[in-house]
Scaffold this motif. Structure first.
Motif, mmCIF file in Angstrom:
data_model
loop_
_atom_site.group_PDB
_atom_site.id
_atom_site.type_symbol
_atom_site.label_atom_id
_atom_site.label_comp_id
_atom_site.label_asym_id
_atom_site.label_seq_id
_atom_site.Cartn_x
_atom_site.Cartn_y
_atom_site.Cartn_z
ATOM 1 N N ILE A 282 25.612 -46.933 19.742
ATOM 2 C CA ILE A 282 26.084 -48.076 20.533
ATOM 3 C C ILE A 282 25.125 -49.258 20.378
ATOM 4 C CG2 ILE A 282 26.559 -48.920 22.868
ATOM 5 C CD1 ILE A 282 27.370 -46.033 23.597
ATOM 6 N N ILE A 283 23.829 -48.971 20.444
ATOM 7 C CA ILE A 283 22.816 -50.023 20.275
ATOM 8 C C ILE A 283 22.966 -50.694 18.911
ATOM 9 C CG2 ILE A 283 20.336 -50.429 19.969
ATOM 10 C CD1 ILE A 283 19.885 -48.225 22.102
ATOM 11 N N SER A 284 23.193 -49.894 17.890
ATOM 12 C CA SER A 284 23.335 -50.462 16.547
ATOM 13 C C SER A 284 24.549 -51.381 16.470
ATOM 14 C CB SER A 284 23.438 -49.348 15.500
ATOM 15 O OG SER A 284 24.681 -48.666 15.577
ATOM 16 N N GLY A 285 25.636 -51.001 17.142
ATOM 17 C CA GLY A 285 26.826 -51.852 17.146
ATOM 18 C C GLY A 285 26.559 -53.203 17.784
ATOM 19 N N VAL A 286 25.840 -53.202 18.893
ATOM 20 C CA VAL A 286 25.475 -54.460 19.553
ATOM 21 C C VAL A 286 24.617 -55.313 18.619
ATOM 22 C CG1 VAL A 286 24.202 -55.486 21.479
ATOM 23 C CG2 VAL A 286 25.636 -53.466 21.866
ATOM 24 N N ALA A 287 23.705 -54.665 17.900
ATOM 25 C CA ALA A 287 22.830 -55.396 16.977
ATOM 26 C C ALA A 287 23.623 -56.007 15.818
ATOM 27 C CB ALA A 287 21.746 -54.467 16.445
ATOM 28 N N PHE A 288 24.618 -55.279 15.309
ATOM 29 C CA PHE A 288 25.485 -55.848 14.269
ATOM 30 C C PHE A 288 26.154 -57.126 14.784
ATOM 31 C CE2 PHE A 288 25.800 -51.476 12.288
ATOM 32 C CZ PHE A 288 25.323 -51.849 11.035
ATOM 33 N N GLN A 311 18.539 -56.418 11.398
ATOM 34 C CA GLN A 311 18.779 -55.206 10.613
ATOM 35 C C GLN A 311 17.954 -54.044 11.167
ATOM 36 O OE1 GLN A 311 21.036 -55.149 8.367
ATOM 37 N NE2 GLN A 311 20.571 -53.787 6.673
ATOM 38 N N LEU A 312 16.832 -54.370 11.784
ATOM 39 C CA LEU A 312 15.952 -53.367 12.382
ATOM 40 C C LEU A 312 16.684 -52.521 13.413
ATOM 41 C CD1 LEU A 312 12.959 -52.370 12.696
ATOM 42 C CD2 LEU A 312 12.721 -54.092 14.494
ATOM 43 N N PHE A 313 17.631 -53.135 14.124
ATOM 44 C CA PHE A 313 18.355 -52.424 15.177
ATOM 45 C C PHE A 313 19.792 -52.088 14.780
ATOM 46 C CE2 PHE A 313 15.414 -55.530 17.074
ATOM 47 C CZ PHE A 313 14.525 -54.658 17.684
ATOM 48 N N ALA A 314 20.268 -52.684 13.698
ATOM 49 C CA ALA A 314 21.662 -52.488 13.280
ATOM 50 C C ALA A 314 21.762 -51.379 12.233
ATOM 51 C CB ALA A 314 22.231 -53.810 12.760
ATOM 52 N N TYR A 315 21.761 -51.753 10.974
ATOM 53 C CA TYR A 315 21.937 -50.784 9.889
ATOM 54 C C TYR A 315 20.850 -49.715 9.889
ATOM 55 C CZ TYR A 315 22.815 -49.141 5.090
ATOM 56 O OH TYR A 315 23.092 -48.376 3.989
ATOM 57 N N ALA A 316 19.607 -50.129 10.133
ATOM 58 C CA ALA A 316 18.485 -49.187 10.088
ATOM 59 C C ALA A 316 18.611 -48.094 11.141
ATOM 60 C CB ALA A 316 17.160 -49.935 10.276
ATOM 61 N N VAL A 317 19.285 -48.394 12.238
ATOM 62 C CA VAL A 317 19.520 -47.398 13.284
ATOM 63 C C VAL A 317 20.808 -46.629 13.009
ATOM 64 C CG1 VAL A 317 20.085 -47.096 15.733
ATOM 65 C CG2 VAL A 317 18.226 -48.630 15.060
ATOM 66 N N PHE A 318 21.838 -47.347 12.589
ATOM 67 C CA PHE A 318 23.157 -46.731 12.421
ATOM 68 C C PHE A 318 23.145 -45.577 11.416
ATOM 69 C CE2 PHE A 318 27.218 -46.133 10.408
ATOM 70 C CZ PHE A 318 28.129 -46.177 11.450
ATOM 71 N N ILE A 319 22.545 -45.793 10.242
ATOM 72 C CA ILE A 319 22.621 -44.795 9.170
ATOM 73 C C ILE A 319 21.990 -43.461 9.567
ATOM 74 C CG2 ILE A 319 21.896 -44.247 6.816
ATOM 75 C CD1 ILE A 319 24.279 -46.188 7.026
ATOM 76 N N PRO A 320 20.726 -43.420 9.995
ATOM 77 C CA PRO A 320 20.169 -42.118 10.386
ATOM 78 C C PRO A 320 20.776 -41.568 11.668
ATOM 79 C CG PRO A 320 18.576 -43.865 10.801
ATOM 80 C CD PRO A 320 19.703 -44.485 10.037
ATOM 81 N N ILE A 379 34.895 -56.449 19.058
ATOM 82 C CA ILE A 379 35.912 -55.432 19.348
ATOM 83 C C ILE A 379 35.368 -54.043 19.010
ATOM 84 C CG2 ILE A 379 38.187 -54.553 18.665
ATOM 85 C CD1 ILE A 379 38.999 -57.513 18.190
ATOM 86 N N GLY A 380 34.651 -53.954 17.903
ATOM 87 C CA GLY A 380 34.054 -52.685 17.504
ATOM 88 C C GLY A 380 33.042 -52.171 18.509
ATOM 89 N N VAL A 381 32.266 -53.072 19.095
ATOM 90 C CA VAL A 381 31.279 -52.666 20.099
ATOM 91 C C VAL A 381 31.970 -52.010 21.293
ATOM 92 C CG1 VAL A 381 29.560 -53.486 21.756
ATOM 93 C CG2 VAL A 381 29.570 -54.394 19.425
ATOM 94 N N VAL A 382 33.066 -52.610 21.735
ATOM 95 C CA VAL A 382 33.816 -52.052 22.869
ATOM 96 C C VAL A 382 34.385 -50.681 22.507
ATOM 97 C CG1 VAL A 382 35.804 -52.365 24.384
ATOM 98 C CG2 VAL A 382 34.374 -54.335 23.779
ATOM 99 N N ILE A 383 34.998 -50.594 21.332
ATOM 100 C CA ILE A 383 35.581 -49.317 20.893
ATOM 101 C C ILE A 383 34.500 -48.251 20.759
ATOM 102 C CG2 ILE A 383 36.754 -48.140 18.985
ATOM 103 C CD1 ILE A 383 38.236 -50.776 18.440
#
Length: 401
Positions: A282-288, A311-320, A379-383
């Protein structure tokens, strides 16, 4: 030694990812493509990749000729052949279109197979520190971006192809050096598991969504996140030129976002002890969302760099976090396919982004494109929040329908 080899494999892969993916628009525009054509080419490559990845994952899961290692080697050979063809046909759009789409697709398709290779060799007894190796792969992308930008600006786009060829040769050498320890008991167990897999695994997206409702809905959120993410990455040169930058600034921007991935990916094990993978997603989605929203209001390169720092909070968090979520919520026989579905959702986000972004750039403006990306990402963040907090993560087979 296992971590060292796997790190080299990641470093070479992401160096080529930089030259092929991050600089795709630069290469194609220089060869006479317009923004819409660039979008169509990348969309076709992404669509093919999205379909191809789960199919390949299913084939590799079964006993037979095609293994993780062999598929990676085949992919490397295809990319090498494609790069050689591209060297021979500068400006020939009719040839460049299918060849570039193929190597773009193949390179993206074997990324999840590299992850599967790591876990396969870990189970066989190889000591591989995945987080560190993957993080150093991002560092390789960062350094490559920093170097490639000014070199392309000075020497032209042929540098991109030569860089890809060099990276693929290194990948092939490293891949050929991977030798899995022989373990008869483990091999027999793996063989037995694979024989049983068709009776217990969930081999379709519909089956996955029924068994893992939160995951199924979160895939929709993932498409939205990466609609915005790919919008920035695939059309970054246009965004940067609009802000007064050139290829050198493109290299710096890519370096910044990629180098920031290293600490998070290397320390993800410690982070997950404090914050659950569900919350991290969820945090990564907000960062995106914040990352692309900043660009809507950007009026110069400093704001571009601020955006990239998220990117530190978005992609870098999402992938792992996504990989960990799959490994902790899914049955073992579903985990490779679960990762493949995430990668396919990421790819589909790129598909929609490529089609829509290219059209918007040719008919409207960069700002309109970024506003569109921001809305979709919101919209993605909400979903994503609904999926991770309101739906069950795993429904047992004997649960009531």
């Amino acid at each position: 030694m296992g971590t060292f080899k796997y790190t080299l494999l990641n470093a070479a892969y992401f160096a080529a990812f930089c030259t092929i993916h991050a600089y795709a628009a630069v290469y194609l525009l220089a060869n006479g493509f317009n923004n819409t054509e660039v979008g169509i080419l990348l969309a076709i490559a992404n669509i093919t990749s999205a379909v191809f990845q789960p199919v390949i994952a299913g084939i590799i899961d079964k006993p037979g000729f095609l293994t993780n290692k062999r598929f990676i080697l085949i992919s490397i050979a295809v990319i090498l052949a494609g790069c050689i063809i591209l060297m021979c046909v500068p400006g020939k759009k009719a040839v460049i279109f299918p060849v570039y789409a193929l190597i773009y697709m193949i390179q993206f398709a074997y990324q999840p197979v590299m992850t599967a290779l790591c876990f396969e060799y870990q189970k066989a007894g190889c000591s591989i520190f995945y987080g560190l190796a993957r993080g150093l792969g991002s560092a390789s992308f960062a350094v490559s971006s920093l170097i490639i930008g000014p070199v392309v600006e000075k020497n032209g786009i042929s540098v991109l192809i030569w860089g890809s060829i060099a990276a693929m040769i290194i990948s092939a050498i490293v891949m050929l050096s991977f030798n899995k320890p022989a373990d008869k008991d483990s091999a027999e167990k793996t063989s037995d598991d694979k024989i049983m897999e068709p009776a217990t695994a969930h081999n379709s997206l519909a089956s996955f969504a029924k068994t893992y409702p939160a995951f199924g809905l979160f895939l929709v959120a993932t498409i939205c996140f990466f609609f915005a993410h790919n919008m920035i990455n695939d059309f970054m040169i246009q965004i940067i030129r609009n802000l007064g930058g050139r290829e050198t600034e493109l290299g710096i921007a890519n370096f910044l976002q990629a180098i920031l991935e290293l600490p998070v990916m290397a320390l993800i094990g410690l982070i997950l002890k404090r914050i659950s993978s569900e919350k991290l997603l969820i945090i990564s989605g907000v960062a995106f969302f914040v990352k692309i929203l900043i660009l809507v209001f950007a009026n110069g390169m400093p704001m571009m760099y601020v955006s990239q720092s998220f990117q530190l909070f978005a992609y870098a968090v999402f992938i792992p976090a996504g990989a960990y979520y799959v490994s902790t919520t899914m049955e073992e026989l579903d985990q490779v396919k679960g990762q493949a579905f995430i990668t396919s959702a990421i790819t589909l986000g790129g598909v929609f982004s490529n089609f829509i972004s290219g059209y918007i750039l040719d008919h409207f403006s960069i700002r309109v494109m970024l506003i569109t990306g921001s809305v979709v990402c919101a919209i993605g963040v909400v979903i994503g929040a609904v999926a991770m907090t309101k739906l069950p993560h795993h429904v047992a087979e004997n649960a009531n329908p």
